[in-house]
Scaffold this motif. Sequence first.
Motif, PDB file in Angstrom:
ATOM      1  N   GLY A  80      26.527  27.025 -16.616  1.00 13.33           N
ATOM      2  CA  GLY A  80      26.232  26.157 -17.751  1.00 13.33           C
ATOM      3  C   GLY A  80      25.410  26.835 -18.826  1.00 13.33           C
ATOM      4  O   GLY A  80      25.592  26.576 -20.023  1.00 13.33           O
ATOM      5  N   LYS A  81      24.504  27.717 -18.411  1.00 15.46           N
ATOM      6  CA  LYS A  81      23.652  28.421 -19.364  1.00 15.46           C
ATOM      7  C   LYS A  81      24.477  29.194 -20.383  1.00 15.46           C
ATOM      8  O   LYS A  81      24.108  29.291 -21.550  1.00 15.46           O
ATOM      9  CB  LYS A  81      22.727  29.368 -18.587  1.00 15.46           C
ATOM     10  N   MET A  82      25.608  29.725 -19.959  1.00 15.01           N
ATOM     11  CA  MET A  82      26.459  30.496 -20.864  1.00 15.01           C
ATOM     12  C   MET A  82      27.567  29.631 -21.480  1.00 15.01           C
ATOM     13  O   MET A  82      27.846  29.704 -22.671  1.00 15.01           O
ATOM     14  CB  MET A  82      27.087  31.666 -20.102  1.00 15.01           C
ATOM     15  N   SER A  97      30.125  19.631 -14.290  1.00 15.68           N
ATOM     16  CA  SER A  97      29.538  18.810 -13.233  1.00 15.68           C
ATOM     17  C   SER A  97      30.388  18.852 -11.967  1.00 15.68           C
ATOM     18  O   SER A  97      29.879  19.071 -10.861  1.00 15.68           O
ATOM     19  CB  SER A  97      29.402  17.367 -13.724  1.00 15.68           C
ATOM     20  N   GLY A  98      31.690  18.647 -12.128  1.00 11.86           N
ATOM     21  CA  GLY A  98      32.571  18.649 -10.955  1.00 11.86           C
ATOM     22  C   GLY A  98      32.737  20.017 -10.345  1.00 11.86           C
ATOM     23  O   GLY A  98      32.584  20.196  -9.133  1.00 11.86           O
ATOM     24  N   LEU A 100      23.624  16.163 -11.775  1.00 12.73           N
ATOM     25  CA  LEU A 100      23.384  15.347 -12.958  1.00 12.73           C
ATOM     26  C   LEU A 100      22.033  15.693 -13.593  1.00 12.73           C
ATOM     27  O   LEU A 100      21.922  15.812 -14.812  1.00 12.73           O
ATOM     28  CB  LEU A 100      23.423  13.855 -12.595  1.00 12.73           C
ATOM     29  N   PHE A 101      21.023  15.861 -12.747  1.00 13.52           N
ATOM     30  CA  PHE A 101      19.699  16.221 -13.256  1.00 13.52           C
ATOM     31  C   PHE A 101      19.724  17.595 -13.922  1.00 13.52           C
ATOM     32  O   PHE A 101      19.090  17.825 -14.954  1.00 13.52           O
ATOM     33  CB  PHE A 101      18.669  16.208 -12.122  1.00 13.52           C
ATOM     34  N   ARG A 143      29.059   9.189 -16.445  1.00 16.57           N
ATOM     35  CA  ARG A 143      30.379   8.726 -16.906  1.00 16.57           C
ATOM     36  C   ARG A 143      31.323   9.892 -17.139  1.00 16.57           C
ATOM     37  O   ARG A 143      32.524   9.803 -16.842  1.00 16.57           O
ATOM     38  CB  ARG A 143      30.218   7.897 -18.188  1.00 16.57           C
ATOM     39  N   ALA A 144      30.808  10.997 -17.649  1.00 22.96           N
ATOM     40  CA  ALA A 144      31.644  12.175 -17.877  1.00 22.96           C
ATOM     41  C   ALA A 144      32.129  12.772 -16.561  1.00 22.96           C
ATOM     42  O   ALA A 144      33.171  13.434 -16.521  1.00 22.96           O
ATOM     43  CB  ALA A 144      30.864  13.217 -18.674  1.00 22.96           C
TER      44      ALA A 144
END
Length: 433
Positions: free
Chosen positions: A124-126, A146-147, A385-386, A401-402
Amino acid sequence: MTETIAIIVFLASLFLMLGMGVWVGAALLGTAVIGMSIFTSTPVGDSMAINIWAGQSSWTLTALPLFVWMGEILFRTSLSETLFRGLAPFLGRLPGGLLHVNIGASAVFAAISGSSAATVATVGKMAVPELRKRKYPEKMIIGTLSGAGTLGLLIPPSISMIVYGVTVNESISRLFMAAMIPGILLAACFSLYVIVWSKLNAKRVALIEHEKTEGNLFKNLADLLPVLCLIGGVIGSIYSGFATATEAAALGVLGSLILSFVQKSLTWESFSESVMQAVQTSCMIMLILMGAGFLSLTMGFTGIPAALAQHISALELSPFTLIILLTVFYIFLGCFLDGLSSIVLTMAVIEPMVRAAGFDMLWFGVYLMIVVEMAQITPPIGFNLFMLQAMTGKGIGFIARASVPLFLVMCAFVLVLVAFPEIATWLPEILQN
Protein backbone atom coordinates in the motif's frame (compact mmCIF):
# COMPACT_ATOMS: atom_id res chain seq x y z
CA MET A 1 -24.12 -29.36 34.22
CA THR A 2 -20.52 -28.93 35.39
CA GLU A 3 -19.36 -28.36 31.81
CA THR A 4 -22.01 -25.67 31.32
CA ILE A 5 -20.93 -23.80 34.45
CA ALA A 6 -17.28 -24.14 33.39
CA ILE A 7 -18.04 -22.69 29.94
CA ILE A 8 -19.83 -19.71 31.51
CA VAL A 9 -16.92 -19.06 33.89
CA PHE A 10 -14.33 -19.37 31.10
CA LEU A 11 -16.19 -17.06 28.72
CA ALA A 12 -17.04 -14.50 31.41
CA SER A 13 -13.43 -14.37 32.63
CA LEU A 14 -11.99 -14.14 29.13
CA PHE A 15 -14.29 -11.41 27.81
CA LEU A 16 -14.05 -9.44 31.04
CA MET A 17 -10.26 -9.32 30.77
CA LEU A 18 -10.33 -8.57 27.05
CA GLY A 19 -12.86 -5.81 27.68
CA MET A 20 -10.53 -4.32 30.29
CA GLY A 21 -7.78 -4.10 27.67
CA VAL A 22 -5.65 -6.96 29.00
CA TRP A 23 -3.29 -8.41 26.38
CA VAL A 24 -4.80 -11.42 24.60
CA GLY A 25 -2.05 -13.81 25.75
CA ALA A 26 -2.29 -12.62 29.36
CA ALA A 27 -6.10 -12.87 29.24
CA LEU A 28 -5.86 -16.48 28.04
CA LEU A 29 -3.39 -17.34 30.80
CA GLY A 30 -5.54 -15.61 33.43
CA THR A 31 -8.66 -17.45 32.27
CA ALA A 32 -6.81 -20.78 32.42
CA VAL A 33 -5.55 -20.08 35.94
CA ILE A 34 -9.08 -19.19 37.14
CA GLY A 35 -10.59 -22.28 35.50
CA MET A 36 -7.97 -24.69 36.81
CA SER A 37 -8.19 -23.23 40.32
CA ILE A 38 -11.99 -23.57 40.45
CA PHE A 39 -12.70 -26.80 38.59
CA THR A 40 -9.64 -29.02 39.23
CA SER A 41 -7.37 -30.01 42.09
CA THR A 42 -4.28 -29.97 39.85
CA PRO A 43 -1.42 -27.70 41.02
CA VAL A 44 -1.67 -24.64 38.78
CA GLY A 45 2.01 -23.63 38.87
CA ASP A 46 3.39 -27.09 38.04
CA SER A 47 0.91 -27.63 35.21
CA MET A 48 1.57 -24.20 33.74
CA ALA A 49 5.37 -24.64 33.81
CA ILE A 50 5.29 -28.09 32.20
CA ASN A 51 2.71 -27.14 29.56
CA ILE A 52 4.37 -23.87 28.55
CA TRP A 53 7.84 -25.40 28.38
CA ALA A 54 6.62 -28.34 26.28
CA GLY A 55 4.80 -26.04 23.88
CA GLN A 56 7.47 -23.36 23.49
CA SER A 57 10.43 -25.73 23.15
CA SER A 58 9.11 -27.18 19.87
CA TRP A 59 11.77 -27.14 17.13
CA THR A 60 9.09 -26.51 14.52
CA LEU A 61 8.14 -23.27 16.26
CA THR A 62 11.59 -21.80 15.66
CA ALA A 63 10.56 -21.15 12.05
CA LEU A 64 8.12 -18.51 13.24
CA PRO A 65 10.50 -15.79 14.53
CA LEU A 66 12.79 -16.36 11.55
CA PHE A 67 10.01 -15.79 9.02
CA VAL A 68 8.86 -12.75 11.02
CA TRP A 69 12.40 -11.35 10.90
CA MET A 70 12.67 -12.00 7.17
CA GLY A 71 9.48 -10.00 6.61
CA GLU A 72 10.71 -7.16 8.83
CA ILE A 73 14.00 -6.92 6.91
CA LEU A 74 12.23 -6.78 3.55
CA PHE A 75 9.67 -4.31 4.89
CA ARG A 76 12.55 -1.85 5.26
CA THR A 77 13.89 -2.31 1.72
CA SER A 78 12.75 -0.73 -1.56
CA LEU A 79 10.97 -3.99 -2.36
CA SER A 80 7.50 -2.48 -2.86
CA GLU A 81 8.84 0.03 -5.37
CA THR A 82 10.70 -2.75 -7.20
CA LEU A 83 7.60 -4.93 -7.28
CA PHE A 84 5.41 -2.12 -8.62
CA ARG A 85 7.93 -1.18 -11.30
CA GLY A 86 8.45 -4.80 -12.33
CA LEU A 87 4.82 -5.95 -12.34
CA ALA A 88 3.15 -2.84 -13.81
CA PRO A 89 4.08 -3.40 -17.50
CA PHE A 90 2.81 -7.00 -17.36
CA LEU A 91 -0.34 -6.72 -15.22
CA GLY A 92 -1.19 -3.26 -16.55
CA ARG A 93 -2.18 -4.87 -19.87
CA LEU A 94 -5.14 -6.68 -18.26
CA PRO A 95 -8.64 -5.14 -18.11
CA GLY A 96 -8.60 -3.09 -14.93
CA GLY A 97 -5.02 -2.00 -15.46
CA LEU A 98 -2.79 -1.38 -12.47
CA LEU A 99 -5.39 -2.56 -9.96
CA HIS A 100 -3.97 -5.99 -10.73
CA VAL A 101 -0.63 -4.79 -9.39
CA ASN A 102 -2.23 -4.46 -5.96
CA ILE A 103 -3.16 -8.13 -6.17
CA GLY A 104 0.02 -9.39 -7.84
CA ALA A 105 2.35 -7.47 -5.54
CA SER A 106 0.39 -8.59 -2.48
CA ALA A 107 0.63 -12.22 -3.58
CA VAL A 108 4.37 -11.93 -4.18
CA PHE A 109 5.07 -10.14 -0.91
CA ALA A 110 2.83 -12.60 0.95
CA ALA A 111 5.12 -15.35 -0.29
CA ILE A 112 8.03 -13.53 1.36
CA SER A 113 6.75 -12.03 4.59
CA GLY A 114 4.03 -14.44 5.73
CA SER A 115 2.20 -11.53 7.36
CA SER A 116 -1.07 -9.92 6.30
CA ALA A 117 -0.34 -6.62 8.04
CA ALA A 118 3.15 -6.36 6.54
CA THR A 119 1.74 -7.14 3.08
CA VAL A 120 -0.89 -4.38 3.26
CA ALA A 121 1.54 -1.83 4.67
CA THR A 122 4.38 -2.55 2.26
CA VAL A 123 2.37 -2.80 -0.96
CA GLY A 124 0.00 0.00 0.00
CA LYS A 125 2.85 2.39 0.75
CA MET A 126 3.85 2.29 -2.91
CA ALA A 127 0.63 1.39 -4.74
CA VAL A 128 -1.90 3.80 -3.21
CA PRO A 129 -0.14 7.06 -4.28
CA GLU A 130 0.62 5.67 -7.74
CA LEU A 131 -2.95 4.52 -8.36
CA ARG A 132 -4.42 7.76 -7.03
CA LYS A 133 -2.15 9.72 -9.36
CA ARG A 134 -3.58 7.75 -12.29
CA LYS A 135 -7.19 8.49 -11.18
CA TYR A 136 -8.25 4.95 -10.28
CA PRO A 137 -11.48 4.84 -8.22
CA GLU A 138 -10.74 5.09 -4.50
CA LYS A 139 -13.04 2.18 -3.62
CA MET A 140 -11.25 -0.14 -6.04
CA ILE A 141 -7.80 0.93 -4.84
CA ILE A 142 -8.71 0.27 -1.22
CA GLY A 143 -10.88 -2.78 -1.88
CA THR A 144 -8.31 -4.70 -3.92
CA LEU A 145 -5.54 -3.88 -1.46
CA SER A 146 -7.72 -4.85 1.49
CA GLY A 147 -8.67 -8.22 0.02
CA ALA A 148 -5.35 -9.14 -1.58
CA GLY A 149 -3.46 -8.07 1.55
CA THR A 150 -5.03 -10.99 3.40
CA LEU A 151 -3.11 -13.41 1.17
CA GLY A 152 -0.26 -13.11 3.69
CA LEU A 153 -2.20 -15.53 5.90
CA LEU A 154 -2.55 -18.18 3.19
CA ILE A 155 0.32 -18.11 0.73
CA PRO A 156 3.35 -19.80 2.33
CA PRO A 157 5.37 -19.13 4.34
CA SER A 158 2.38 -18.07 6.47
CA ILE A 159 2.96 -17.26 10.14
CA SER A 160 -0.64 -18.19 10.98
CA MET A 161 -0.22 -21.50 9.16
CA ILE A 162 2.85 -22.28 11.29
CA VAL A 163 0.86 -21.55 14.45
CA TYR A 164 -1.99 -23.78 13.22
CA GLY A 165 0.43 -26.60 12.40
CA VAL A 166 2.05 -26.46 15.83
CA THR A 167 -1.37 -26.32 17.52
CA VAL A 168 -2.80 -29.40 15.77
CA ASN A 169 0.54 -31.21 15.39
CA GLU A 170 0.60 -31.22 11.57
CA SER A 171 3.65 -31.00 9.31
CA ILE A 172 4.43 -27.36 8.48
CA SER A 173 5.96 -28.36 5.14
CA ARG A 174 2.84 -30.28 4.11
CA LEU A 175 0.62 -27.38 5.20
CA PHE A 176 2.66 -25.02 3.04
CA MET A 177 2.24 -27.40 0.10
CA ALA A 178 -1.52 -27.57 0.69
CA ALA A 179 -1.84 -23.77 0.78
CA MET A 180 0.15 -22.97 -2.38
CA ILE A 181 -2.44 -23.77 -5.09
CA PRO A 182 -5.43 -22.30 -3.16
CA GLY A 183 -3.40 -19.13 -2.53
CA ILE A 184 -2.64 -18.70 -6.22
CA LEU A 185 -6.23 -19.47 -7.23
CA LEU A 186 -7.64 -17.00 -4.69
CA ALA A 187 -5.35 -14.28 -6.06
CA ALA A 188 -6.58 -15.18 -9.56
CA CYS A 189 -10.19 -14.86 -8.35
CA PHE A 190 -9.44 -11.35 -7.08
CA SER A 191 -8.03 -10.46 -10.50
CA LEU A 192 -11.08 -11.98 -12.18
CA TYR A 193 -13.29 -9.71 -10.08
CA VAL A 194 -11.27 -6.68 -11.24
CA ILE A 195 -11.66 -7.76 -14.87
CA VAL A 196 -15.44 -8.16 -14.48
CA TRP A 197 -15.66 -4.79 -12.73
CA SER A 198 -13.72 -3.11 -15.55
CA LYS A 199 -16.04 -4.59 -18.17
CA LEU A 200 -19.13 -3.42 -16.27
CA ASN A 201 -17.70 0.07 -15.74
CA ALA A 202 -16.20 0.77 -19.15
CA LYS A 203 -16.96 4.53 -19.00
CA ARG A 204 -15.16 4.99 -15.67
CA VAL A 205 -12.23 2.88 -16.83
CA ALA A 206 -11.88 5.11 -19.91
CA LEU A 207 -11.05 8.07 -17.65
CA ILE A 208 -8.10 6.30 -16.02
CA GLU A 209 -4.61 7.21 -17.11
CA HIS A 210 -3.22 3.88 -18.22
CA GLU A 211 0.36 2.82 -17.73
CA LYS A 212 2.49 2.82 -20.84
CA THR A 213 3.70 -0.72 -21.49
CA GLU A 214 6.27 -0.17 -24.20
CA GLY A 215 9.17 -0.30 -21.71
CA ASN A 216 12.05 -2.72 -21.72
CA LEU A 217 10.56 -6.03 -20.60
CA PHE A 218 13.99 -7.45 -19.82
CA LYS A 219 14.57 -4.55 -17.44
CA ASN A 220 11.23 -5.24 -15.75
CA LEU A 221 12.09 -8.92 -15.42
CA ALA A 222 15.42 -7.93 -13.89
CA ASP A 223 13.53 -5.89 -11.27
CA LEU A 224 11.49 -8.96 -10.34
CA LEU A 225 14.30 -11.50 -10.49
CA PRO A 226 15.74 -10.99 -6.96
CA VAL A 227 12.30 -11.31 -5.40
CA LEU A 228 11.41 -14.38 -7.46
CA CYS A 229 14.75 -16.00 -6.59
CA LEU A 230 14.14 -15.41 -2.88
CA ILE A 231 10.65 -16.93 -3.10
CA GLY A 232 11.94 -19.85 -5.16
CA GLY A 233 14.78 -20.46 -2.73
CA VAL A 234 12.58 -20.48 0.37
CA ILE A 235 9.53 -22.35 -0.95
CA GLY A 236 11.50 -24.59 -3.33
CA SER A 237 13.83 -25.79 -0.58
CA ILE A 238 10.79 -26.90 1.46
CA TYR A 239 8.91 -28.58 -1.40
CA SER A 240 12.00 -30.38 -2.68
CA GLY A 241 12.79 -31.78 0.75
CA PHE A 242 16.16 -30.03 0.75
CA ALA A 243 15.30 -28.10 3.91
CA THR A 244 12.76 -28.15 6.72
CA ALA A 245 10.52 -25.14 7.30
CA THR A 246 12.91 -23.88 9.99
CA GLU A 247 15.98 -24.30 7.79
CA ALA A 248 14.17 -22.60 4.89
CA ALA A 249 13.31 -19.71 7.20
CA ALA A 250 16.99 -19.31 8.04
CA LEU A 251 17.79 -19.32 4.30
CA GLY A 252 15.10 -16.67 3.83
CA VAL A 253 16.65 -14.41 6.48
CA LEU A 254 20.05 -14.79 4.84
CA GLY A 255 18.57 -14.06 1.39
CA SER A 256 16.69 -11.00 2.63
CA LEU A 257 19.85 -9.63 4.24
CA ILE A 258 21.74 -10.11 0.97
CA LEU A 259 18.90 -8.52 -1.05
CA SER A 260 18.70 -5.49 1.25
CA PHE A 261 22.49 -5.13 1.14
CA VAL A 262 22.49 -5.20 -2.67
CA GLN A 263 19.69 -2.62 -2.75
CA LYS A 264 21.80 -0.49 -0.37
CA SER A 265 18.83 -0.18 1.98
CA LEU A 266 20.51 -2.09 4.81
CA THR A 267 21.86 0.30 7.42
CA TRP A 268 22.70 -0.36 11.03
CA GLU A 269 19.56 1.55 12.00
CA SER A 270 17.25 -0.45 9.71
CA PHE A 271 18.92 -3.70 10.77
CA SER A 272 18.40 -2.87 14.47
CA GLU A 273 14.78 -1.86 13.84
CA SER A 274 14.09 -5.13 12.03
CA VAL A 275 15.55 -7.17 14.90
CA MET A 276 13.62 -5.30 17.60
CA GLN A 277 10.32 -5.41 15.72
CA ALA A 278 10.77 -9.13 14.97
CA VAL A 279 11.44 -9.78 18.67
CA GLN A 280 8.36 -7.80 19.71
CA THR A 281 6.09 -9.54 17.20
CA SER A 282 7.47 -13.00 18.03
CA CYS A 283 7.08 -12.41 21.77
CA MET A 284 3.49 -11.31 21.26
CA ILE A 285 2.72 -14.46 19.26
CA MET A 286 4.53 -16.69 21.76
CA LEU A 287 2.58 -15.18 24.68
CA ILE A 288 -0.69 -15.91 22.86
CA LEU A 289 0.46 -19.48 22.20
CA MET A 290 1.43 -19.91 25.87
CA GLY A 291 -1.99 -18.73 27.00
CA ALA A 292 -3.86 -20.78 24.42
CA GLY A 293 -1.85 -23.92 25.21
CA PHE A 294 -2.46 -23.67 28.94
CA LEU A 295 -6.14 -22.80 28.40
CA SER A 296 -6.48 -25.86 26.16
CA LEU A 297 -4.97 -28.02 28.91
CA THR A 298 -7.32 -26.57 31.51
CA MET A 299 -10.37 -27.08 29.31
CA GLY A 300 -9.24 -30.65 28.68
CA PHE A 301 -9.19 -31.29 32.45
CA THR A 302 -12.74 -29.96 32.75
CA GLY A 303 -13.93 -32.13 29.84
CA ILE A 304 -15.37 -29.25 27.84
CA PRO A 305 -13.89 -30.16 24.40
CA ALA A 306 -15.02 -33.78 24.65
CA ALA A 307 -18.49 -32.76 25.85
CA LEU A 308 -18.91 -30.24 23.03
CA ALA A 309 -17.64 -32.74 20.45
CA GLN A 310 -20.14 -35.31 21.70
CA HIS A 311 -22.93 -32.72 21.61
CA ILE A 312 -22.12 -31.74 18.04
CA SER A 313 -21.89 -35.42 17.03
CA ALA A 314 -25.30 -36.06 18.58
CA LEU A 315 -26.79 -33.40 16.30
CA GLU A 316 -25.68 -35.55 13.33
CA LEU A 317 -24.82 -32.56 11.19
CA SER A 318 -23.64 -33.16 7.66
CA PRO A 319 -20.02 -32.12 6.95
CA PHE A 320 -21.30 -29.29 4.74
CA THR A 321 -23.60 -27.96 7.47
CA LEU A 322 -20.76 -28.12 9.98
CA ILE A 323 -18.51 -26.11 7.67
CA ILE A 324 -21.22 -23.48 7.16
CA LEU A 325 -21.66 -23.14 10.93
CA LEU A 326 -17.89 -22.92 11.48
CA THR A 327 -17.60 -20.26 8.76
CA VAL A 328 -20.27 -18.11 10.40
CA PHE A 329 -18.66 -18.72 13.80
CA TYR A 330 -15.18 -17.63 12.70
CA ILE A 331 -16.47 -14.57 10.85
CA PHE A 332 -18.38 -13.55 13.98
CA LEU A 333 -15.33 -14.21 16.16
CA GLY A 334 -13.24 -12.12 13.77
CA CYS A 335 -15.41 -9.12 14.60
CA PHE A 336 -13.78 -9.08 18.05
CA LEU A 337 -10.42 -10.92 17.83
CA ASP A 338 -7.48 -10.89 15.44
CA GLY A 339 -6.95 -13.96 13.23
CA LEU A 340 -4.08 -15.48 15.21
CA SER A 341 -6.00 -15.28 18.49
CA SER A 342 -9.08 -16.81 16.84
CA ILE A 343 -7.05 -19.82 15.72
CA VAL A 344 -5.27 -20.62 18.97
CA LEU A 345 -8.30 -19.84 21.14
CA THR A 346 -10.66 -22.25 19.37
CA MET A 347 -8.51 -25.20 18.31
CA ALA A 348 -8.88 -27.05 21.63
CA VAL A 349 -12.61 -27.36 20.99
CA ILE A 350 -12.73 -27.33 17.18
CA GLU A 351 -9.97 -29.86 16.45
CA PRO A 352 -11.70 -32.94 18.02
CA MET A 353 -14.94 -31.95 16.33
CA VAL A 354 -13.30 -31.57 12.91
CA ARG A 355 -11.36 -34.83 13.21
CA ALA A 356 -14.52 -36.67 14.28
CA ALA A 357 -16.31 -35.32 11.19
CA GLY A 358 -13.57 -36.88 9.03
CA PHE A 359 -12.03 -33.70 7.58
CA ASP A 360 -8.45 -33.77 6.37
CA MET A 361 -6.51 -31.47 8.73
CA LEU A 362 -4.40 -30.15 5.84
CA TRP A 363 -7.56 -29.17 4.00
CA PHE A 364 -9.07 -27.72 7.15
CA GLY A 365 -5.94 -25.62 7.71
CA VAL A 366 -6.33 -24.04 4.27
CA TYR A 367 -10.06 -23.50 4.84
CA LEU A 368 -9.34 -21.92 8.23
CA MET A 369 -6.77 -19.50 6.81
CA ILE A 370 -9.29 -18.26 4.20
CA VAL A 371 -12.03 -17.79 6.79
CA VAL A 372 -9.63 -15.97 9.10
CA GLU A 373 -8.60 -13.84 6.09
CA MET A 374 -12.23 -12.82 5.79
CA ALA A 375 -12.17 -11.76 9.44
CA GLN A 376 -9.22 -9.46 8.69
CA ILE A 377 -11.55 -7.21 6.69
CA THR A 378 -14.57 -7.53 8.99
CA PRO A 379 -15.37 -4.56 11.23
CA PRO A 380 -15.08 -3.52 14.01
CA ILE A 381 -11.72 -5.28 14.60
CA GLY A 382 -10.36 -5.94 11.12
CA PHE A 383 -6.65 -5.26 11.24
CA ASN A 384 -6.36 -4.68 7.50
CA LEU A 385 -9.07 -2.05 7.84
CA PHE A 386 -7.12 -0.22 10.53
CA MET A 387 -3.94 -0.41 8.46
CA LEU A 388 -5.69 1.05 5.42
CA GLN A 389 -7.36 3.75 7.51
CA ALA A 390 -3.95 4.95 8.65
CA MET A 391 -2.55 4.90 5.10
CA THR A 392 -5.47 6.40 3.17
CA GLY A 393 -7.13 8.73 5.68
CA LYS A 394 -10.54 7.21 4.88
CA GLY A 395 -13.05 6.16 7.54
CA ILE A 396 -13.49 2.55 8.64
CA GLY A 397 -17.01 2.52 7.19
CA PHE A 398 -15.81 3.56 3.72
CA ILE A 399 -12.98 0.99 3.80
CA ALA A 400 -15.29 -1.78 5.01
CA ARG A 401 -17.77 -1.07 2.20
CA ALA A 402 -14.95 -1.07 -0.35
CA SER A 403 -13.86 -4.48 0.98
CA VAL A 404 -17.30 -6.13 0.69
CA PRO A 405 -16.89 -7.39 -2.94
CA LEU A 406 -13.56 -9.04 -2.06
CA PHE A 407 -15.17 -10.53 1.05
CA LEU A 408 -17.86 -12.08 -1.17
CA VAL A 409 -15.18 -13.43 -3.53
CA MET A 410 -13.60 -15.22 -0.55
CA CYS A 411 -17.00 -16.61 0.48
CA ALA A 412 -17.44 -18.03 -3.02
CA PHE A 413 -13.93 -19.49 -2.94
CA VAL A 414 -14.72 -21.29 0.34
CA LEU A 415 -17.65 -22.98 -1.41
CA VAL A 416 -15.34 -24.02 -4.26
CA LEU A 417 -12.83 -25.40 -1.75
CA VAL A 418 -15.57 -27.41 -0.03
CA ALA A 419 -16.82 -28.77 -3.36
CA PHE A 420 -13.31 -29.60 -4.59
CA PRO A 421 -11.08 -30.42 -1.58
CA GLU A 422 -8.42 -31.75 -3.96
CA ILE A 423 -7.42 -28.13 -4.57
CA ALA A 424 -5.69 -28.27 -1.18
CA THR A 425 -4.83 -31.97 -0.85
CA TRP A 426 -3.49 -32.73 -4.35
CA LEU A 427 -0.03 -31.14 -4.12
CA PRO A 428 0.97 -32.66 -0.74
CA GLU A 429 -0.06 -36.10 -1.97
CA ILE A 430 1.88 -35.76 -5.24
CA LEU A 431 5.05 -34.44 -3.62
CA GLN A 432 4.89 -36.99 -0.82
CA ASN A 433 4.71 -39.82 -3.32
